[in-house]
Design an enzyme around this catalytic site. Structure first.
Site, short mmCIF file in Angstrom:
data_model
loop_
_atom_site.label_atom_id
_atom_site.label_comp_id
_atom_site.label_asym_id
_atom_site.label_seq_id
_atom_site.Cartn_x
_atom_site.Cartn_y
_atom_site.Cartn_z
NE ARG A 1 20.78 40.55 45.94
CZ ARG A 1 21.67 39.44 45.75
NH1 ARG A 1 22.90 39.82 45.33
NH2 ARG A 1 21.35 38.38 46.38
CB ALA B 1 27.72 39.99 43.57
CB CYS B 2 26.95 40.75 48.80
SG CYS B 2 26.73 40.68 50.74
N GLY B 3 23.98 39.08 48.94
CA GLY B 3 22.55 39.01 49.59
C GLY B 3 22.49 39.87 50.52
#
Length: 137
Positions: A15, A10-12
């Site tokens: 990712r 969920a963390c940019g």
């Protein structure tokens, strides 16, 4: 090369780091640490390997940090570690472990120093282009 990422999909930033690893030719072991949190012993090992304090790894923006009263700088390191083990959302991410070292990769381009063959150019999800080694990089 051994490569492990403590990842939150969920963390940019997480990712971006995972994609940089892949584009650099790595096939990392992905540990989604919210589902499989590190043990207390493992968290202590990671902190030692990164040579950072528990406070430096604490995700201060997480609302639970305030809810638990962990914002106070006088809180003991052992209390912070216990809180992160009990509530892994409090652990900042991503953490990457390779043969070259262990690092909290914020900003994401910090991962490049841990790689044998880092990408020469990478476009983050937000469109920012990273060109390691280029002038003004």
């Amino acid at each position: 090369m051994t490569c492990v990422i403590y990842h939150n999909p969920a963390c940019g930033t997480s990712r971006n780091v995972l994609e940089m690893l892949r584009q650099s030719g790595e096939t990392p072991e992905i540990i989604e640490y919210l589902d499989i949190p590190p043990t207390r012993a493992r968290l202590v090992e990671l902190l030692a390997a990164m040579a950072i304090t528990p406070r430096a790894l604490l995700r201060g923006k997480e609302p639970m940090c305030a809810e638990l009263g962990l914002e106070d700088d006088t809180i003991d390191d052992e209390v912070l570690i216990d809180a992160m083990v009990a509530h892994p959302i409090l652990i900042n991410r991503p953490i990457v472990v390779t043969d070259r070292g262990t690092r909290l990769c914020r900003p994401s381009e910090l991962v490049l120093a841990l790689l044998d063959n880092p990408v020469t150019e990478f476009t983050k999800e937000d469109g920012e282009v990273i060109r390691p080694g280029a002038p003004n990089a």
